[in-house]
Enzyme design. Structure first.
Site, mmCIF file in Angstrom:
data_model
loop_
_atom_site.group_PDB
_atom_site.id
_atom_site.type_symbol
_atom_site.label_atom_id
_atom_site.label_comp_id
_atom_site.label_asym_id
_atom_site.label_seq_id
_atom_site.Cartn_x
_atom_site.Cartn_y
_atom_site.Cartn_z
ATOM 1 N N ASN A 151 13.252 9.069 -23.454
ATOM 2 C CA ASN A 151 13.021 10.399 -24.023
ATOM 3 C C ASN A 151 13.871 11.385 -23.231
ATOM 4 O OD1 ASN A 151 12.088 12.876 -24.871
ATOM 5 N ND2 ASN A 151 10.013 12.635 -24.018
ATOM 6 N N LYS A 205 14.250 14.460 -23.685
ATOM 7 C CA LYS A 205 13.686 15.830 -23.684
ATOM 8 C C LYS A 205 14.806 16.826 -24.035
ATOM 9 C CE LYS A 205 10.085 14.168 -20.683
ATOM 10 N NZ LYS A 205 9.068 14.439 -19.680
ATOM 11 N N HIS A 210 3.527 14.365 -27.701
ATOM 12 C CA HIS A 210 3.895 14.305 -26.276
ATOM 13 C C HIS A 210 3.115 15.383 -25.518
ATOM 14 C CE1 HIS A 210 6.243 14.607 -22.612
ATOM 15 N NE2 HIS A 210 6.690 13.397 -22.876
ATOM 16 N N GLU A 252 3.937 17.461 -23.393
ATOM 17 C CA GLU A 252 4.605 18.776 -23.343
ATOM 18 C C GLU A 252 4.389 19.529 -24.647
ATOM 19 O OE1 GLU A 252 8.415 17.212 -22.144
ATOM 20 O OE2 GLU A 252 7.506 16.616 -20.222
ATOM 21 N N GLU A 286 0.812 8.220 -21.262
ATOM 22 C CA GLU A 286 1.568 8.999 -20.289
ATOM 23 C C GLU A 286 0.603 9.934 -19.555
ATOM 24 O OE1 GLU A 286 5.992 9.204 -21.507
ATOM 25 O OE2 GLU A 286 4.990 10.907 -22.429
ATOM 26 N N GLY A 316 7.267 13.568 -14.717
ATOM 27 C CA GLY A 316 8.211 14.427 -14.020
ATOM 28 C C GLY A 316 7.800 14.768 -12.600
ATOM 29 N N SER A 336 7.219 9.023 -14.711
ATOM 30 C CA SER A 336 8.003 8.730 -13.504
ATOM 31 C C SER A 336 8.371 7.249 -13.358
ATOM 32 C CB SER A 336 7.277 9.230 -12.251
ATOM 33 O OG SER A 336 7.145 10.643 -12.291
HETATM 34 P P1 13P Z 1 9.396 11.217 -16.603
HETATM 35 O O1 13P Z 1 9.863 9.775 -16.696
HETATM 36 O O2 13P Z 1 10.495 12.154 -16.300
HETATM 37 O O3 13P Z 1 8.203 11.353 -15.733
HETATM 38 O O4 13P Z 1 8.916 11.614 -18.097
HETATM 39 C C1 13P Z 1 8.038 10.790 -18.779
HETATM 40 C C2 13P Z 1 7.926 11.284 -20.165
HETATM 41 O O5 13P Z 1 7.368 12.336 -20.413
HETATM 42 C C3 13P Z 1 8.529 10.472 -21.230
HETATM 43 O O6 13P Z 1 8.143 10.915 -22.487
#
Ligand code: 13P
Length: 246
Positions: free
Chosen positions: A9, A11, A93, A95, A165, A171, A210
């Site tokens: 992803n 983002k 997601h 976010e 997740e 992150g 992560s």
């Molecule tokens: P990170 O791998 O940067 O922690 O992000 C995970 C994520 O949100 C994938 O959708």
């Protein structure tokens, strides 16, 4: 046997050049025994579809409109995604839930749009650190899944992948331990038994938060973890490739 999937992803990170170089790196080192997918931002999906044409790499979107078409400025429909060659899309997601107010009902509606257009939905679930500290992680994830479990048919579930997740791992550099992740994945699978034993057995459940090359192998070797949804590390071709092969 569930086939593992490793998905990146991106983002809101990309450019034409980065899309090209990342995909070149990924395509040079494809594993034979796993599915690989990338989720670029909307403007780079067409480029990614073209550059992965004739390869096993699948391309997905990070979001989709809840509506079918019409006066919804700034939205992108599932039909458009199908039209440009997307085979997957992320839904719910953390976010999107935290920053854009996406609720479980929106997730269901978006999943339905994707189903109607033959696109696989990667539905993201996961608890915050406060919820985990309050030992509410299972009830939170159960609640996030409950509408889907109640409303979707067995056939619909063939087009659904779950991504667990934990918000506190996204992150932050703090990965869930393989034991924590496996425990939640087993719980999610037991929830899916409410649909049917077949759905529980067949649905792929990815871990995200992560994931790095150093942690991927142990995570992916857990019995109920069927691969990963990788954020930051998917922006580095060498690191992502190492995760894909972990
Ligand atoms: P990170 O791998 O940067 O922690 O992000 C995970 C994520 O949100 C994938 O959708």
């Amino acid at each position: 046997m569930r086939r593992q999937l490793v998905a990146g992803n991106w983002k809101m990170n990309a450019s034409s050049e980065m899309t090209g170089s990342l995909l070149t790196g990924v395509l040079e080192n494809l594993p034979a025994d796993r599915d690989i997918a990338v989720f670029p931002p909307f403007p780079y999906i067409t480029q990614a579809v073209a550059e992965t044409a004739g390869t096993p790499v699948m391309v997905g979107a990070q979001n989709v409109a809840a509506e079918e078409s019409g006066a919804f400025t700034g939205e992108v429909s599932a039909a458009m995604l199908a039209d440009i060659g997307c085979s997957m899309a992320l839904v719910g997601h953390s976010e999107r839930r935290a920053l854009y107010g996406e609720r479980d009902y929106d997730v269901l509606v978006k999943v339905r749009q994707l189903m109607a257009n033959g696109i696989t939905a990667v539905v993201c679930v996961g608890e915050t650190i406060e919820q985990r500290k309050a030992v509410r992680e299972e009830s939170v994830v159960s609640e996030q899944l409950s509408l889907l479990i109640a409303e979707l048919s067995n056939a619909d579930w063939e087009k659904i992948i779950i991504a667990y997740e934990p918000v506190w791992a996204i992150g932050t550099g703090e990965t869930a331990t393989p034991e924590q992740a496996q425990a939640m994945h087993a719980f999610i699978r037991s929830e899916l038994k409410k649909v049917s034993d077949t759905v529980a057995e067949k649905t792929r459940i990815l871990y995200g938060g992560s994931v790095k090359a150093a942690s991927a192998a142990e995570l992916f070797s857990q019995p109920d973890i069927d691969g990963g949804l990788v954020g930051g590390a998917s922006l580095d071709a060498a690191e992502f490739t190492a995760i894909c092969r972990a």
